[in-house]
Design a protein around this motif. Sequence first.
Motif, PDB file in Angstrom:
ATOM      1  N   GLY A   1      19.333  21.275 -28.433  1.00 11.41           N
ATOM      2  CA  GLY A   1      20.796  21.361 -28.401  1.00 11.41           C
ATOM      3  C   GLY A   1      21.250  22.809 -28.417  1.00 11.41           C
ATOM      4  N   TRP A  14      27.956  21.130 -30.628  1.00  9.85           N
ATOM      5  CA  TRP A  14      26.566  21.007 -31.113  1.00  9.85           C
ATOM      6  C   TRP A  14      26.571  20.311 -32.469  1.00  9.85           C
ATOM      7  CZ3 TRP A  14      24.215  23.412 -35.441  1.00  9.85           C
ATOM      8  CH2 TRP A  14      22.828  23.329 -35.495  1.00  9.85           C
ATOM      9  N   ILE A  18      23.320  25.482 -25.715  1.00  8.52           N
ATOM     10  CA  ILE A  18      24.392  26.417 -26.094  1.00  8.52           C
ATOM     11  C   ILE A  18      24.058  27.825 -25.593  1.00  8.52           C
ATOM     12  CG2 ILE A  18      25.491  27.564 -28.084  1.00  8.52           C
ATOM     13  CD1 ILE A  18      26.422  24.797 -28.095  1.00  8.52           C
TER      14      ILE A  18
END
Lengths: 464, 315
Positions: A436, A407, A440
């Motif tokens: 983003g 990331w 995750i």
Amino acid sequence: MRGTSPKWGRRRFVASACGALSSATLQGCGLFRSAGEQEGVPRVEMAIFDGGFGMAWHQKVVERFVAHRAALGKPIRVDFWGDPRVIDKVRPRILRGAPPDISDAPLPFWKLAPAGALFSLNDWLDGPSFDQSNKTWRETFLRGALNPFTYEGQTCAIPLTFNAWILWYDKTLFEKHGWKLPSTFSEWETLCEEIKQAGIAPLAYQGKYPYYGDALYWSVFQRLSGIRKVERCQNFEPGAFLDPEAIEAARVVQSFTTRYFQEGAMTMSHTEAQLEFCNRRAAMIPCGVWLENEMRNAFPKDFRLSCFIIPRFEGGKGSERAVVAAGAQAFLAFRDGGRPEEGAELLRFMLSLENSREWVKTVSTVSSIEGATRREEIGQTLADVLTLVENAAFTFDNRLLDLFPTWRNEVWFPTLEDLLSGKIKPEAFARVAEKGLERIRRNPDVYKPQPRPLPQGAGVEEAL
Amino acid sequence: MSPHRAHQRRFALAAVTPAFLLFTFWVAWPAVKGFYFALTRWDGLSDPVYIGLENFQQMVAGFSAEAGKSAKLFPVAIRNNLILMIGPAVLILALALCFASAMRSRVRGASIFRVAFFFPNILSAVAVSILWMLLYSTSGFGVFNALLGWLNSGLTALGLAAEPTFKVPVAFTDSKILAWSLIPMIVWTATGFYMLLFLAAMQAVPETLYDAARVDGASPTLQFFHITLPLIWDTVVTGMVFLLIAGLKVFDAVWVIEQQQSRPDSNTLATLMYSKIFNEYQAGYGAAIAVVIFLAVLLFTLVTLRLYRKEALEY
């Protein structure tokens, strides 16, 4: 064979060569134990990053530790070695299950800890410190120094230094032009305008290293909105980056950097930008505590380096004295090191008050041990840094950088660079960062730690 | 087989075995393991998990129109590699051939030029990258930006431009254009080597062919295209393949200029592979990129061998 002695025939030569090869291979793989261990003397291995700070201090500490143990009737052998590429040597040994006992190689704590490769130092940290009888070892550290190295309650690494992200300036230059340090953000903007009018760039910036801009963003965000909203992002709560105050922080940062960063700063390396500052082509620069050490030979004789933190905002909800700071240059203890207990013991000795004071004198930096950095033994610049650290309401850091390296590299840093250079709108910046992080959150293969508690400090309550 | 011959064979076998074992242990086996890791999800620290072709599918997915910026890392790296393969190859081959022809015709100062052109080739890639980083710098030390600044001042002073013609400083090393900025650097570094390569080939062409052409009234240009180029074609092809393979493997320059930071816009396959393995601990994906690089180099090698077979010309 003709010309060969009967004692050293071809077969024997080939057999010996094969034997030597196998032996070297097995030794290299760490499958043979050292002679010291065979003699019944415990052997601790310490692998050091042989960088700018050198290894002289480590050598002295190890000698003292060995002497101390011998005096106690518990002899020990410490094998320590250093290498600028220590990480490349330690990494394969971790894979083989034969790491050194302790190392300050810059390895990924958040990969190793969840994988169970690290050794918990809690028993030592919660026991007595080496030379401060009234304190546990944990209590001897500066507030917040151990935070980045604690995994599910277990502290598995010990920082040698304490780094703070601050703003640097030259007192001589400021006095010459009659510039005063700003006490509010708008005063800072006014100051930057004055600096520009004097034909100097207000801020140099190490554009090739987005870490410097990262600290800038989180400082502004905290000053504007308080630590709780910052920690929502740090705990990757859904929508945290889309909070209007997070976007406002991005807007403020962008408005500032696009006006006051030096022309071309976004493609400068740290040395280029810092030289611009040293040569007074820029009046201020954001950097870590190491700036003085790193640029020691580049400052003009009359340069009087000093520092300040991002000023408060009128009406800002956050603490005006909080600093982005944390322990750095950490020693990790490895579970599979063979002698992790002795490694922990060596670390406790190494980070005693006395040894830490000597560390500060040797390398001119801020120690992670409280009271080890003494004003009378350091220069004025480091004393100014110490004042900022001591006066900090609390310290905090961006743990997402180490937690989620993909990331960081693919989303956060490129988007942050676009924000700072005005290539992306603050709203889009927030959307990209959030998107983003959402990937995750959904990825079961990425380790996500528990939400971390709010930082400790007198100013936290008022900065919520 | 005579006892002596058998004896010799055993000795040869004994002599070769250690080297063979070393090669197998240190080269062949890691390479095979590399192929296996490409089929795994592996952080380089814990045990790898077999995932089949998922890493390769992830690469291919980046080519889809819907892919986000972070998914396009692989295609962007390929694009950068293509720029660094084709751009320098075209320029270097053209320049090296021109310079070699000039050297062959013994222009004045040829030996000085030969040394000057070859000199950058003996510098390490890191040294060259640092040098060009300073040339491109946007700080007060940047040579090209200083030149552009002086040019602006000159044009304004001469009344040829009312305002500065160039907006300085130009961010030559901006990640988005870095691949293009590396072309002059690579050309500067490599042209000398290829010039010497081609010069050596040209000097092997019999002078009688040129004498005959001159008698027939062929101009130097015609001589070059009808005699020189066809007869040194093997060398040109070799040079071309070297350049294409070098472009495929570019790492040092990008890594040094980007200050060891992986950036989505400037990555090449090699920097992406390194970053994935050592910065992001995605060793499985990194190994898959390494496999792609290996296959591409293999492809170019096979194409070269094919070209050799087809184009070989003898005199």
